[in-house]
Design an enzyme around this catalytic site. Structure first.
Site, PDB file in Angstrom:
ATOM      1  N   HIS A 149      34.429 -61.443  42.014  1.00  0.00           N
ATOM      2  CA  HIS A 149      33.225 -62.243  41.755  1.00  0.00           C
ATOM      3  C   HIS A 149      32.224 -61.512  40.860  1.00  0.00           C
ATOM      4  CE1 HIS A 149      33.754 -65.530  44.732  1.00  0.00           C
ATOM      5  NE2 HIS A 149      34.496 -64.637  45.359  1.00  0.00           N
ATOM      6  N   GLU A 182      29.746 -62.736  39.392  1.00  0.00           N
ATOM      7  CA  GLU A 182      28.399 -63.295  39.639  1.00  0.00           C
ATOM      8  C   GLU A 182      27.740 -62.667  40.854  1.00  0.00           C
ATOM      9  OE1 GLU A 182      31.107 -64.695  40.583  1.00  0.00           O
ATOM     10  OE2 GLU A 182      30.802 -65.773  42.465  1.00  0.00           O
ATOM     11  N   CYS A 194      37.620 -66.826  41.708  1.00  0.00           N
ATOM     12  CA  CYS A 194      38.073 -67.005  43.089  1.00  0.00           C
ATOM     13  C   CYS A 194      38.670 -68.400  43.270  1.00  0.00           C
ATOM     14  CB  CYS A 194      36.924 -66.704  44.044  1.00  0.00           C
ATOM     15  SG  CYS A 194      37.475 -66.345  45.723  1.00  0.00           S
TER      16      CYS A 194
END
Lengths: 225, 82
Positions: free
Chosen positions: A197, A199, A89
């Site tokens: 993302h 994560e 990002c």
């Protein structure tokens, strides 16, 4: 030897802790935390992650200020020496602004901030970041961005496609990105920038775990090396 | 020396912001607007002996993203850029 990962925090980063949690969950080793104003990285790093967020309030352009911060000189050096670097990002925006990846991330074509889980096609599993996926597999990873509209000129797009450097593509149009590109690699394959993302997709309680295999790929590549 | 830098998206690069503003102008009843493109003005006060080369470098290294943007440096006594 224990996996040595560093997560860089810029003023305005907000996914740095999530990134550190994901790295520790997969590698079993807590990630080192590095501040943007540091001039040097910890020695002998196996992995560097640039997290999402709004570094420097997105002043000038998303990622522009962070790309010129003191720690980025060290990150560029580490990347050039072959250390795996992941930018997610805002981290992807920083990598393009720092010149480690081609292209630029522009305002989303629809002008809206997009925050939802999207299907991504794994274009290639021939990279240290994607080896635990199947090529062509569709995975689900959240996006949350305003400036994720990947732009590069046609010659650059043809080159990165030809070199197999598109790691992930949106399986359906998302933000206006050229050729639906969601993540790209550098020429050496040790730098990956992506808007989605991983994560945020590391356990089912968070809505899915398709992001785990990205971190498993990185950890696995170092064990194998 | 007061210097003005205009940073604009390159021709051909889609400007969704400009397009939205264009639509808004039309919504307000302003006809005859053919296109709207949005850029950025950066005003700097620099030493009088700052070279054109130094100003170019500032633009290329930070003020503009050369992948998607062009820039024009306007110095005192110069007319409006094209």
């Amino acid at each position: 030897m224990a996996f040595r990962a560093a997560v860089i925090t810029f003023p305005g980063s907000n996914c740095d802790r999530d990134m550190a949690v994901a790295i520790e969950k997969v590698s079993g080793v807590p990630a080192l935390r590095v501040w943007h104003g540091d001039a040097e990285l910890p020695h002998r790093l196996d992995f560097i992650a640039l997290p999402g967020g709004f570094s420097y309030g997105d002043y000038l352009r998303s990622g522009a200020m962070a790309a010129r911060s003191p720690i980025m000189r060290a990150v560029v050096q580490a990347a050039e020496s072959g250390v795996p670097v992941l930018g997610v990002c805002n981290g992807f925006q920083v990598l393009t602004e720092a010149g480690l990846l081609p292209g630029a991330l522009m305002r989303n074509a629809g002008q809206n901030f997009i925050c939802r889980t999207v299907p991504l096609t794994v274009e290639s599993n021939q990279s240290l970041f994607t080896s635990a996926y199947e090529a062509g597999e569709v995975i689900r990873i959240p996006v949350a961005h305003h400036d994720g509209n990947f732009f590069a000129d046609e010659a650059t797009l043809d080159r990165i496609e030809g070199e197999g450097r598109v790691a992930f593509r949106y399986a359906e149009p998302c933000n206006g990105s050229r050729r639906d590109i969601a993540g790209i690699l550098n020429a050496s394959g040790n730098v990956l920038g992506m808007m989605p993302h991983p994560e945020r997709a590391i356990e089912d309680a968070l809505g899915g775990h398709d992001g785990c295999r990205l971190f498993e790929s990185v950890v696995g590549s170092l064990v194998a090396a | 020396m007061k210097v003005r830098v205009l940073v604009r998206l390159k021709p051909g690069v889609l400007d969704p912001q400009g397009r939205a503003v264009h639509h808004a102008l039309e919504g307000l009843g302003f006809g005859g607007v053919k296109d709207v493109r949005i850029g950025r003005v950066i005003e700097m006060d620099v030493a009088d002996d700052t070279s054109d080369e130094a100003l170019d470098n500032m633009c290329r290294k930070l003020l503009a993203n050369m992948v998607i943007e062009d820039y024009v440096v306007e110095k005192p006594g110069q007319g409006e850029p094209a």
